[in-house]
Design a protein around this motif. Structure first.
Motif, short mmCIF file in Angstrom:
data_model
loop_
_atom_site.label_atom_id
_atom_site.label_comp_id
_atom_site.label_asym_id
_atom_site.label_seq_id
_atom_site.Cartn_x
_atom_site.Cartn_y
_atom_site.Cartn_z
N UNK A 115 -41.44 22.04 -22.56
CA UNK A 115 -42.56 21.76 -22.87
C UNK A 115 -42.81 21.28 -24.37
N UNK A 116 -41.81 21.52 -25.17
CA UNK A 116 -41.64 21.06 -26.57
C UNK A 116 -41.25 19.77 -26.87
N UNK A 117 -40.76 19.05 -25.47
CA UNK A 117 -40.21 17.60 -25.76
C UNK A 117 -41.58 16.66 -26.34
N UNK A 118 -41.12 15.63 -27.25
CA UNK A 118 -41.96 14.90 -27.82
C UNK A 118 -42.99 14.28 -27.08
N UNK A 119 -44.28 14.07 -27.51
CA UNK A 119 -45.12 13.40 -26.74
C UNK A 119 -44.82 11.77 -26.38
N UNK A 120 -44.21 11.31 -27.31
CA UNK A 120 -43.71 10.07 -27.30
C UNK A 120 -42.97 9.73 -26.13
N UNK A 121 -41.86 10.77 -25.87
CA UNK A 121 -41.09 10.56 -24.57
C UNK A 121 -41.79 10.64 -23.32
N UNK A 122 -42.59 11.74 -23.45
CA UNK A 122 -43.53 12.03 -22.15
C UNK A 122 -44.21 10.79 -21.80
N UNK A 133 -42.35 17.40 -15.15
CA UNK A 133 -42.76 18.94 -14.60
C UNK A 133 -42.08 19.74 -16.00
N UNK A 134 -43.09 20.52 -16.46
CA UNK A 134 -42.50 21.28 -17.82
C UNK A 134 -42.04 22.52 -17.44
N UNK A 135 -41.23 23.06 -18.14
CA UNK A 135 -40.88 24.40 -18.29
C UNK A 135 -40.82 24.88 -19.86
N UNK A 136 -40.90 26.20 -19.74
CA UNK A 136 -41.06 26.69 -21.24
C UNK A 136 -39.64 26.73 -22.19
N UNK A 137 -38.62 27.03 -21.42
CA UNK A 137 -37.25 27.35 -21.99
C UNK A 137 -36.73 26.30 -21.53
N UNK A 138 -35.58 25.60 -22.54
CA UNK A 138 -34.39 24.74 -22.29
C UNK A 138 -33.63 25.09 -20.99
N UNK A 332 -43.45 14.53 -35.25
CA UNK A 332 -42.57 15.86 -35.23
C UNK A 332 -41.54 15.93 -36.53
N UNK A 333 -40.29 15.32 -36.27
CA UNK A 333 -39.30 15.53 -37.38
C UNK A 333 -39.42 14.77 -38.51
#
Length: 359
Positions: A115-122, A133-138, A332-333
């Motif tokens: 879920x932490x993936x950058x919104x730009x990539x989404x 499809x999002x998960x909480x942990x890598x 983000x970064x």
């Protein structure tokens, strides 16, 4: 014998057309640039640093090469057919590139990512027609991707298993062959070191095999971000090791991935998160354009090796990758407030990087 799908269409005809489309896309694409870094203190000592700019691919990152190879590998193995849903576990960039190729072939695509993936990539995945499809942990991406593929009757691409075997490491326009061709007329045409990060490990495996196959006197260094398992695995050989996971998007893993081949890596350098971010900022200023955080991790490794070479009186070239553009990470970064909240004060790390560049 020609086989047919449930609609009565020739599967061999669809396969041939799919491969033709991917190969045509490749022929429309130029190679990526090799950028010499202007670092006079090192140049005067006979040490030249270069970045291969993978951000210029159609999908904006190094993972475009991997996605192309994975699709061709799966097609030729008979794992993908007309209408197959493609599922991938990814931290973002691979999913963007695979969504591009899935759309090229008219196939549905689902990316499983933290879920932490950058919104730009989404947003880029959605632009290419994919869904997320999002998960909480890598560490949850693997099983979630397998379950989705099974539920949809689709194919789990599994970059973490197949990255190192899907690319022809002997040549055929892979990234290693391109590097050496572009270096042919430089002051030190055969690099002393090639520095890369590892997400799947496929890039370091391809480069490591290629330099051995061509008998080049080049060593491969993998830079590993804080929280990743690869450095510990490289040192111990224990494939059962786990780690918390990387917070530098795109590289580092919480588990040992099948595509990471430790015997092809000559050296590991562990890089603190704040150093990666500080180096990302410094390199962005040096180039006059923003780069992503994994490229900052690469730059730390390059600077460390350059300093060691100068102290030892060695000359030669060091190559690494500009993995993707920094515009993907503006909220983000590249946002000072976000970095302060997520990682803390970057000031001391910034002073270390500035000192390394000035020395």
């Amino acid at each position: 014998m020609t086989s047919f799908d449930s609609r009565g269409n020739s599967t061999s005809k669809w396969l041939g057309d799919a491969i033709r489309r991917i190969e045509a896309d490749y022929l429309r694409s130029a190679d990526t640039h090799l950028i010499p870094l202007q670092l006079p203190a090192f140049a005067a000592a006979g040490i030249d640093l270069y970045l291969k700019d993978e951000s210029t691919h159609p999908t904006g990152s190094l993972k475009h090469r991997l996605a192309r190879s994975l699709f061709l590998y799966a097609l030729c193995n008979g794992w993908i057919g007309e209408g197959t849903t493609i599922v991938e576990a990814s931290s973002g960039s691979t999913a963007v590139s695979e969504a591009y190729f899935a759309r090229l072939l008219g196939l549905p695509f689902i990316a499983v990512m933290p879920r932490s993936t950058s919104p730009e990539k989404v947003a880029q995945i959605a632009f290419h027609g994919g869904s997320c499809h999002f998960v909480e942990q890598a560490g949850q991406v693997y099983e979630a991707a397998r379950a989705l593929a099974e539920h949809s009757g689709g194919h789990y691409m599994d970059q973490f298993t197949y990255a190192e075997r899907a690319t022809d490491w002997r040549g055929n326009n892979n990234i290693a062959e391109s590097m050496f061709q572009q270096m042919a007329r430089e002051r030190h045409p055969v690099p002393k070191w090639i520095v890369v990060g590892a997400g799947t490990g496929g890039t370091s495996a391809t480069i490591g095999r290629y330099v051995r196959f061509r008998c080049h006197d080049t060593r491969v260094c993998v830079v590993d971000p804080e929280g990743s398992v690869f450095a510990a695995y490289h040192a111990s050989g224990d494939a059962a090791l786990t780690a918390p996971g990387s917070r530098i998007e795109g590289i580092g893993r919480p588990r040992v991935e099948p595509s990471f081949v430790r015997t092809l890596v000559d050296r590991m350098i562990e890089v603190p998160n704040l150093d990666s971010i500080a180096a990302m900022r410094a390199l962005s200023a040096l180039l006059g354009r923003k780069v992503g955080p994994s490229t900052g991790t690469n730059f730390i490794g390059m600077l460390r090796i350059a300093h060691e070479m100068r102290q030892a009186g060695e000359q030669g070239s060091i190559l690494s990758l500009l993995c993707d553009a920094g515009e993907r990470y503006l909220p983000s970064y590249h946002d000072a407030a976000w970095v302060a909240q997520a990682f803390g004060d970057v000031g001391e790390a910034q002073r270390r990087v500035d000192a390394a560049l000035a020395a």
